[in-house]
Design a protein around this motif. Structure first.
Motif, PDB file in Angstrom:
ATOM      1  N   GLY A 184       6.914  10.561  -0.984  1.00 17.55           N
ATOM      2  CA  GLY A 184       7.249   9.430  -0.114  1.00 17.55           C
ATOM      3  C   GLY A 184       6.072   9.226   0.822  1.00 17.55           C
ATOM      4  O   GLY A 184       5.521  10.204   1.333  1.00 17.55           O
ATOM      5  N   THR A 185       5.669   7.985   1.022  1.00 15.28           N
ATOM      6  CA  THR A 185       4.544   7.737   1.944  1.00 15.28           C
ATOM      7  C   THR A 185       4.985   7.990   3.386  1.00 15.28           C
ATOM      8  O   THR A 185       6.096   7.620   3.784  1.00 15.28           O
ATOM      9  CB  THR A 185       4.031   6.295   1.789  1.00 15.28           C
ATOM     10  N   LEU A 186       4.101   8.615   4.142  1.00 14.35           N
ATOM     11  CA  LEU A 186       4.367   8.863   5.557  1.00 14.35           C
ATOM     12  C   LEU A 186       4.144   7.582   6.364  1.00 14.35           C
ATOM     13  O   LEU A 186       3.072   6.984   6.302  1.00 14.35           O
ATOM     14  CB  LEU A 186       3.423   9.952   6.075  1.00 14.35           C
ATOM     15  N   GLY A 187       5.186   7.171   7.074  1.00 11.45           N
ATOM     16  CA  GLY A 187       5.043   6.036   7.983  1.00 11.45           C
ATOM     17  C   GLY A 187       5.443   6.485   9.368  1.00 11.45           C
ATOM     18  O   GLY A 187       5.524   7.681   9.638  1.00 11.45           O
TER      19      GLY A 187
ATOM     20  N   SER B 129      -7.189  -0.509   3.012  1.00  9.28           N
ATOM     21  CA  SER B 129      -5.824  -0.795   2.575  1.00  9.28           C
ATOM     22  C   SER B 129      -5.729  -2.212   2.018  1.00  9.28           C
ATOM     23  O   SER B 129      -5.077  -2.452   0.998  1.00  9.28           O
ATOM     24  CB  SER B 129      -4.870  -0.597   3.755  1.00  9.28           C
ATOM     25  N   ASN B 130      -6.404  -3.137   2.688  1.00  5.18           N
ATOM     26  CA  ASN B 130      -6.408  -4.534   2.230  1.00  5.18           C
ATOM     27  C   ASN B 130      -6.952  -4.649   0.803  1.00  5.18           C
ATOM     28  O   ASN B 130      -6.377  -5.320  -0.060  1.00  5.18           O
ATOM     29  CB  ASN B 130      -7.273  -5.319   3.218  1.00  5.18           C
TER      30      ASN B 130
ATOM     31  N   THR C 115       0.847  -1.205   0.000  1.00  7.25           N
ATOM     32  CA  THR C 115       0.000   0.000   0.000  1.00  7.25           C
ATOM     33  C   THR C 115       0.878   1.249   0.000  1.00  7.25           C
ATOM     34  O   THR C 115       0.637   2.201  -0.751  1.00  7.25           O
ATOM     35  CB  THR C 115      -0.945  -0.004   1.222  1.00  7.25           C
ATOM     36  N   CYS C 116       1.941   1.233   0.821  1.00  5.95           N
ATOM     37  CA  CYS C 116       2.823   2.404   0.904  1.00  5.95           C
ATOM     38  C   CYS C 116       3.531   2.644  -0.430  1.00  5.95           C
ATOM     39  O   CYS C 116       3.576   3.775  -0.930  1.00  5.95           O
ATOM     40  CB  CYS C 116       3.874   2.198   1.998  1.00  5.95           C
ATOM     41  N   ASP C 117       4.106   1.570  -1.012  1.00  9.25           N
ATOM     42  CA  ASP C 117       4.852   1.733  -2.268  1.00  9.25           C
ATOM     43  C   ASP C 117       3.933   2.191  -3.399  1.00  9.25           C
ATOM     44  O   ASP C 117       4.271   3.085  -4.177  1.00  9.25           O
ATOM     45  CB  ASP C 117       5.515   0.406  -2.668  1.00  9.25           C
TER      46      ASP C 117
END
Ligand code: GLC
Length: 419
Positions: free
Chosen positions: A296-299, A383-384, A191-193
């Motif tokens: 860039g995804t925030l984690g 997200s799934n 999901t992030c990528d």
């Protein structure tokens, strides 16, 4: 006798600051150096305060960790006092945690306000920011130089440079060499990528801030179509089963030119025993081929105290200790975990050890959030559905356009029942 007991109790309060000492169980992540650094931090606190700690390691996959936490918390179990929680979970798990504001003495003011806001649910500070994350592009400086290439600014450029280096390195005898690795398993990491690819093409954030489903659009489809074209060409088929650590394994053993990963991979890649020590460059992830942007995804991870803890006050003390400037600084230097305390971005030692914390500041400040705030308790379902739709495209089971159209109807269904 009573007097002796009383004196002993007073002595123990003086040593620990608490009426009694306790054993605090903390759940820590175990990706890269996470477990080791969590353990040493918690043990230092235990020694200082006279309490003891039990460190519980949890699955690497964030969504598996969530399932475990949900099981424990919904049963009201007191087994774990302090939970390390993902930036996307305050809306899912927040009701199981205590308000930390009475214990923080205002310390949250030193942290990035956006993260503090993210961790505030119904006016309660349900978690202290511990470290933040944003996806970045790792590259082999030595190989770019060897092939006369620059760090890519668009995904198309990355595709071309990766192909060129891969071809050259294979000809030179390394048949295990690949152009690019990332997180392609059907899980939260994908999901992030994929959010990065889509957002960098100008294709939005799956669901926008107002809750509208935006993901079924031509730019998102173009991003996924390009990503699918990499598989088996510049990216190993195995990437469809890679998490963070599998990608790092390939890159760190010298078998890939580029890698998408989080900052933690920097310290390990430059570790004494790393074959690519000193050869790593870090850049912002490329833009989409058209009118895109670097994204860039925030984690990132927070520390929360369970409502069901038998010693919430002592557990909160551990949280405040671990989230403090000194501990964050040492974690930044030892493990390249990105601080959430603003002042550490001016710290010379931190910036010398992890120069890209300074040079990529705008990437970090503009990191794109997953739609967890707006979807709240439904985020994991959303997200799934998204990661499955993307995985189907990457593995060639569906065309991007079809998969996104199907995803849209699935998201509509999830939306109908809740957010
Ligand atoms: C990193 C991020 C986290 C994200 C996870 C996905 O741990 O910090 O926010 O959910 O990767 O794999």
């Amino acid at each position: 006798m009573f007097r002796r007991l009383l004196l002993a109790a007073v002595a123990s309060i003086a040593a620990t600051g608490f009426a009694h000492a306790a054993e605090i169980a903390i759940s820590c992540g175990a990706v890269g150096t996470e477990l080791e650094l969590c353990k040493s931090g918690a043990e230092a606190w235990a020694k200082k305060t006279g309490n003891t700690v039990k460190v519980v390691s949890t699955p690497n996959e964030t969504n598996e960790r969530l399932a475990l936490y949900q099981q424990l918390l919904s049963a009201g179990a007191s087994d774990i006092d302090v939970f390390q929680i993902d930036v996307i979970w305050p809306g899912i798990l927040g009701s199981h945690f205590i308000d930390l504001a009475p214990y923080s003495k205002g310390a949250e003011k030193d942290h990035f306000p956006a993260i503090v806001a993210n961790n505030t649910v119904d006016g309660k500070l349900v978690a202290m920011p511990w470290f933040t994350d944003a996806g970045v592009l790792y590259y082999r400086k030595d190989l770019l130089e060897k092939y006369g290439a620059q760090p890519p600014t668009t995904w198309q450029e990355l595709t071309d440079t990766a192909a060129k280096i891969q071809e050259g390195e294979r000809k030179a005898g390394n048949d295990k060499f690949w152009g690019f690795v990332f997180q392609g398993k059907a899980y939260e990491g994908l999901t992030c990528d994929a959010l990065e690819w889509i957002d960098s093409f100008g294709g939005g954030t799956i669901i926008d801030e107002k809750g509208a489903i935006t993901v079924n659009n031509p730019k998102a489809a173009a991003a996924l179509t390009l990503a699918a074209s990499w598989i088996g060409k510049i990216v190993p088929d195995g990437v469809l089963n890679y998490g963070e650590e599998e990608a790092r394994g390939v890159f760190q053993s010298g078998n890939a030119a580029f890698m998408r990963n989080w900052p933690y991979a920097w310290a390990l890649g430059n570790g004494a025993d790393s074959p690519i020590k000193g050869k790593i460059g870090v850049a912002a992830l490329p833009k989409g081929a058209t009118d895109g942007k670097n994204t860039g995804t925030l984690g990132g991870w927070q520390l929360a105290v369970s409502k069901y803890s038998k010693s919430p006050e002592i557990a909160a003390d551990l949280v405040m200790y671990l989230a403090s400037l000194d501990v964050q600084k040492s974690r930044a230097i030892k493990g390249s975990f990105e601080p959430t305390i603003v002042a550490l971005y001016q710290d010379k030692e931190v910036l010398t050890d992890v120069p890209f914390f300074g040079s990529l500041q705008s990437t970090f400040l503009n990191a794109v959030a997953r739609p967890s705030k707006i979807t709240g308790a439904n985020y994991n379902k959303v997200s799934n559905a998204f990661w499955n739709a993307v995985h189907n495209v990457l593995s060639g089971k569906a065309k991007a356009e079809d998969s996104l159209a199907q995803l849209e109807s699935e998201l509509k269904r999830i939306k109908r029942s809740h957010w």
